[in-house]
Design a protein around this motif. Structure first.
Motif, PDB file in Angstrom:
ATOM      1  N   GLN A 119       0.860  -1.183   0.000  1.00  0.00           N
ATOM      2  CA  GLN A 119       0.000   0.000   0.000  1.00  0.00           C
ATOM      3  C   GLN A 119       0.899   1.236   0.000  1.00  0.00           C
ATOM      4  OE1 GLN A 119      -3.515   0.225   0.108  1.00  0.00           O
ATOM      5  NE2 GLN A 119      -3.541  -1.983  -0.227  1.00  0.00           N
ATOM      6  N   GLU A 165      -6.129  10.335 -11.098  1.00  0.00           N
ATOM      7  CA  GLU A 165      -7.575  10.323 -11.327  1.00  0.00           C
ATOM      8  C   GLU A 165      -7.902   9.934 -12.763  1.00  0.00           C
ATOM      9  OE1 GLU A 165     -11.626  11.271 -12.102  1.00  0.00           O
ATOM     10  OE2 GLU A 165      -9.908  12.082 -13.174  1.00  0.00           O
ATOM     11  N   ILE A 205      -6.936   3.896 -11.786  1.00  0.00           N
ATOM     12  CA  ILE A 205      -7.165   4.087 -10.353  1.00  0.00           C
ATOM     13  C   ILE A 205      -8.351   5.013 -10.119  1.00  0.00           C
ATOM     14  CG2 ILE A 205      -6.181   5.122  -8.253  1.00  0.00           C
ATOM     15  CD1 ILE A 205      -3.471   4.028  -9.139  1.00  0.00           C
ATOM     16  N   GLY A 206      -8.538   5.974 -11.023  1.00  0.00           N
ATOM     17  CA  GLY A 206      -9.629   6.933 -10.893  1.00  0.00           C
ATOM     18  C   GLY A 206     -11.008   6.309 -10.971  1.00  0.00           C
ATOM     19  N   ILE A 255     -12.002   3.907  -9.089  1.00  0.00           N
ATOM     20  CA  ILE A 255     -12.413   3.448  -7.760  1.00  0.00           C
ATOM     21  C   ILE A 255     -13.464   4.414  -7.224  1.00  0.00           C
ATOM     22  CG2 ILE A 255     -11.647   3.011  -5.389  1.00  0.00           C
ATOM     23  CD1 ILE A 255      -8.846   2.390  -6.582  1.00  0.00           C
ATOM     24  N   LEU A 287     -12.905   7.829  -5.082  1.00  0.00           N
ATOM     25  CA  LEU A 287     -11.531   8.313  -5.162  1.00  0.00           C
ATOM     26  C   LEU A 287     -11.407   9.636  -5.922  1.00  0.00           C
ATOM     27  CD1 LEU A 287      -8.660   7.711  -4.236  1.00  0.00           C
ATOM     28  CD2 LEU A 287      -8.300   6.507  -6.389  1.00  0.00           C
ATOM     29  N   VAL A 328     -11.976  12.378  -3.458  1.00  0.00           N
ATOM     30  CA  VAL A 328     -10.849  12.513  -2.516  1.00  0.00           C
ATOM     31  C   VAL A 328      -9.682  13.218  -3.206  1.00  0.00           C
ATOM     32  CG1 VAL A 328      -9.115  11.233  -1.184  1.00  0.00           C
ATOM     33  CG2 VAL A 328     -11.510  10.517  -1.129  1.00  0.00           C
ATOM     34  N   ILE A 329      -9.404  12.852  -4.445  1.00  0.00           N
ATOM     35  CA  ILE A 329      -8.320  13.484  -5.204  1.00  0.00           C
ATOM     36  C   ILE A 329      -8.630  14.960  -5.418  1.00  0.00           C
ATOM     37  CG2 ILE A 329      -7.244  13.569  -7.497  1.00  0.00           C
ATOM     38  CD1 ILE A 329      -7.322  10.482  -7.474  1.00  0.00           C
ATOM     39  N   ARG A 341      -4.498   8.208   3.508  1.00  0.00           N
ATOM     40  CA  ARG A 341      -5.209   7.449   2.456  1.00  0.00           C
ATOM     41  C   ARG A 341      -4.189   6.767   1.569  1.00  0.00           C
ATOM     42  NH1 ARG A 341     -10.989   8.312   1.693  1.00  0.00           N
ATOM     43  NH2 ARG A 341     -10.589   6.822   0.046  1.00  0.00           N
ATOM     44  N   SER A 342      -4.502   5.564   1.151  1.00  0.00           N
ATOM     45  CA  SER A 342      -3.513   4.820   0.364  1.00  0.00           C
ATOM     46  C   SER A 342      -4.169   4.115  -0.814  1.00  0.00           C
ATOM     47  CB  SER A 342      -2.782   3.810   1.248  1.00  0.00           C
ATOM     48  OG  SER A 342      -3.674   2.818   1.704  1.00  0.00           O
ATOM     49  N   VAL A 343      -3.306   3.691  -1.722  1.00  0.00           N
ATOM     50  CA  VAL A 343      -3.724   2.930  -2.894  1.00  0.00           C
ATOM     51  C   VAL A 343      -2.857   1.672  -2.943  1.00  0.00           C
ATOM     52  CG1 VAL A 343      -2.135   4.086  -4.480  1.00  0.00           C
ATOM     53  CG2 VAL A 343      -4.246   3.117  -5.363  1.00  0.00           C
ATOM     54  N   GLU A 396     -18.462  12.863 -10.986  1.00  0.00           N
ATOM     55  CA  GLU A 396     -18.093  11.474 -10.684  1.00  0.00           C
ATOM     56  C   GLU A 396     -19.244  10.505 -10.980  1.00  0.00           C
ATOM     57  OE1 GLU A 396     -16.259   8.826  -7.023  1.00  0.00           O
ATOM     58  OE2 GLU A 396     -16.440  10.976  -6.770  1.00  0.00           O
TER      59      GLU A 396
END
Length: 195
Positions: A26, A52, A56-57, A59, A62, A65-66, A93-95, A149
């Protein structure tokens, strides 16, 4: 941690983040911040926007959050702060590391092209009052993301403009500011035609 030297190009940033993804299960926002370095605010606009726009964007939640992270960064730019502060709840926060590595690898070809093409034109547009104009635009663009979103890939327009602004500050190329403004205008016109 490896990858803590300051970034010199978009390729350097992507390499540092991909390395983190390879080494860790992570990767937190704070760890990404450390990998990117403190050279300027540019990477802290560019990297979240690129994330984003990557897979990953997709999710859920997310992108918002970004967008919040970008508002915090751009707000500090607007106030003229010289050191970036990220609140703990965002910094933690993690990915997933594997997802981060794959996302960075997918962007590497674009990074090589951008690093060769953009540098040192219209530099006045990356300093002084222009930094505050860019910051204000990034805040306004980020505020559109939570609503967008709900529509797949709709937040790509504001994030593409923010990425261009971030890259402009990173490499000192005002042409990228103009391209970012063109994306803002194009996105606005497209949005108005959909109403």
């Amino acid at each position: 941690m490896s990858g803590t030297t300051e970034a010199r190009s978009l390729g350097d940033i992507l390499d540092a983040l991909a390395e983190q993804g390879r080494e860790q299960d992570q990767v937190s926002v704070d760890e990404m911040k450390e990998a990117v370095g403190q050279r300027s605010y540019g990477p802290f606009l560019l990297v979240p926007a690129l994330l984003e726009m990557s897979p990953i964007g997709g999710i859920p939640g997310l992108p918002t959050v970004i967008a919040l992270l970008i508002v915090i960064v751009a707000g500090q730019m607007l106030l003229g702060r010289d050191h970036l502060w990220i609140p703990g709840f965002l910094g933690r926060r993690s990915v997933q590391g594997e997802r981060l590595e794959k996302a960075m690898d997918k962007m590497r070809r674009i990074a090589g092209w951008a690093d060769r093409l953009f540098h040192g034109r219209l530099t006045f547009m990356t300093r002084g009052i222009w930094v505050r104009i860019i910051a204000l635009l990034c805040i306004l663009l980020s505020l559109t993301v939570p609503g967008l979103e709900l529509i797949p890939f709709a937040s790509t327009f504001p994030m593409a403009a923010i990425a261009l602004f971030g890259m402009a500050l990173l490499v000192g190329d005002g042409l990228l500011v103009l391209l970012g403004l063109a994306v803002v205008i194009g996105g606005g016109v497209f949005g108005l035609t959909q109403i």
